[in-house]
Write a protein that holds these residues in place. Structure first.
Motif, mmCIF file in Angstrom:
data_model
loop_
_atom_site.group_PDB
_atom_site.id
_atom_site.type_symbol
_atom_site.label_atom_id
_atom_site.label_comp_id
_atom_site.label_asym_id
_atom_site.label_seq_id
_atom_site.Cartn_x
_atom_site.Cartn_y
_atom_site.Cartn_z
ATOM 1 N N PHE A 143 0.844 -1.193 0.000
ATOM 2 C CA PHE A 143 0.000 0.000 0.000
ATOM 3 C C PHE A 143 0.882 1.247 0.000
ATOM 4 O O PHE A 143 1.947 1.274 0.623
ATOM 5 N N LEU A 144 0.399 2.286 -0.684
ATOM 6 C CA LEU A 144 1.100 3.567 -0.710
ATOM 7 C C LEU A 144 0.181 4.639 -0.152
ATOM 8 O O LEU A 144 -0.962 4.790 -0.591
ATOM 9 N N LEU A 145 0.685 5.380 0.848
ATOM 10 C CA LEU A 145 0.022 6.568 1.376
ATOM 11 C C LEU A 145 0.763 7.771 0.815
ATOM 12 O O LEU A 145 1.962 7.925 1.052
ATOM 13 N N SER A 146 0.067 8.611 0.058
ATOM 14 C CA SER A 146 0.735 9.699 -0.639
ATOM 15 C C SER A 146 -0.006 11.004 -0.428
ATOM 16 O O SER A 146 -1.240 11.021 -0.322
ATOM 17 N N GLY A 147 0.741 12.094 -0.357
ATOM 18 C CA GLY A 147 0.132 13.402 -0.181
ATOM 19 C C GLY A 147 1.187 14.439 0.160
ATOM 20 O O GLY A 147 2.359 14.110 0.374
ATOM 21 N N PRO A 148 0.809 15.709 0.230
ATOM 22 C CA PRO A 148 1.767 16.773 0.537
ATOM 23 C C PRO A 148 2.442 16.560 1.890
ATOM 24 O O PRO A 148 1.900 15.875 2.778
ATOM 25 N N SER A 160 5.864 11.802 0.491
ATOM 26 C CA SER A 160 5.412 13.173 0.286
ATOM 27 C C SER A 160 5.459 13.546 -1.183
ATOM 28 O O SER A 160 6.406 13.189 -1.901
ATOM 29 N N THR A 161 4.444 14.270 -1.633
ATOM 30 C CA THR A 161 4.409 14.740 -3.023
ATOM 31 C C THR A 161 4.996 16.132 -3.168
ATOM 32 O O THR A 161 5.008 16.689 -4.272
ATOM 33 N N THR A 162 5.495 16.708 -2.072
ATOM 34 C CA THR A 162 5.974 18.091 -2.100
ATOM 35 C C THR A 162 7.238 18.236 -2.938
ATOM 36 O O THR A 162 7.456 19.253 -3.594
ATOM 37 N N ALA A 163 8.083 17.213 -2.918
ATOM 38 C CA ALA A 163 9.309 17.221 -3.724
ATOM 39 C C ALA A 163 9.418 15.904 -4.471
ATOM 40 O O ALA A 163 8.713 14.948 -4.175
#
Length: 266
Positions: free
Chosen positions: A40-45, A189-192
């Protein structure tokens, strides 16, 4: 359904099953539960509460009799994980000594430190050390229940390595694409590193997105993909107190300032 696969822990058959978290808001999105073993992948800023969602999953896993290996990438030490599980899930990780192992990231090491209790430090930036550390941790925990879950938080930090970042990216994509004897939960994190994170989101068959509102300090989550089970598609507010989100953001800021410069030199 039983799938006979050689496990890194033992040679027992792997029993496919579903896990409910015991949190109404989460289980409402997945009425049949999380399908495991799986990845599973948890992704977000950055600072959007991904470790908090991970804590919900790992606490349910331990209560079901399974074992959890925590790959701590953004926390200074494993006490932060223990505090999070206590505050969010009312779970005392010290009650699960035989079912938990903690690998703490130390990018200054050549390889690994000795084991102290149920934790040790390792330079997880290096793929060969990643493999050796994970095998060591698997050998430390007991079997039973749904098996072994590996929770790697802030995976995006490892992608800052100019030498090993792409190797780690390909390693995780392979975990997503091939059947595994254990369950993996990664947060990123999707920030970088947006392009690399998009590759992971595309490769993941089970994807949960999180985001937060800065003005209200509210946390939200949505299941984007989940293989083999029905799920609700709408985004929901996660009922965690705002101070927890503030703490997560502070830890994320700490990681960026302390960990990324070290990894960027490797």
């Amino acid at each position: 359904t039983e799938i006979y696969t050689l496990s890194l822990h033992d040679a027992l058959p792997i029993l496919m099953m579903n896990i409910h978290t015991g949190f109404e808001w989460f289980d409402r999105l997945l009425p049949e539960g999380l399908p495991v073993p799986n990845s599973f992948l948890l992704s977000g800023p950055g600072g959007s509460g991904k470790p908090l969602i991970g804590n919900v999953i790992t606490s349910a896993w331990l209560r079901e009799g399974g074992s959890v290996i925590f790959m701590s990438l953004q926390y200074p030490d494993h006490s932060f994980i223990a505090a999070g599980l206590k505050n969010i899930c009312n779970l005392d990780v010290h009650d699960y000594q035989e079912h938990t192992a903690f690998i703490e990231l130390d990018a200054s090491l050549e390889s690994m430190t000795d084991i102290e209790g149920n934790h040790f430090k390792a330079n997880l930036v290096k793929p060969d050390v990643w493999d050796a550390a994970l095998q060591r941790a698997i050998d430390m925990v007991s079997g039973g229940g749904p098996g072994i879950l590996i929770f790697g938080s802030a995976l995006n930090l490892l992608l800052f390595s100019p030498t090993y970042g792409n190797d780690i990216l390909q390693k995780v994509k392979l975990l997503f694409s091939e059947p595994q004897p254990h369950t993996y939960v990664f947060s990123t994190s999707t920030t970088a590193k947006a392009d690399e994170i998009l590759e992971l989101e595309t490769a993941a068959e089970n994807l949960i997105m999180t985001w937060s509102e800065k003005a209200t300090q509210k946390l939200f989550m949505k299941i984007e993909k989940m293989k083999g089970v029905p799920f609700e598609h709408e985004g929901i507010e996660v009922p965690f107190p705002p101070e927890l989100l503030i703490e997560v953001k502070e830890i994320a800021d700490h990681s960026r300032k302390r960990v990324i410069p070290q990894i960027s030199k490797i």
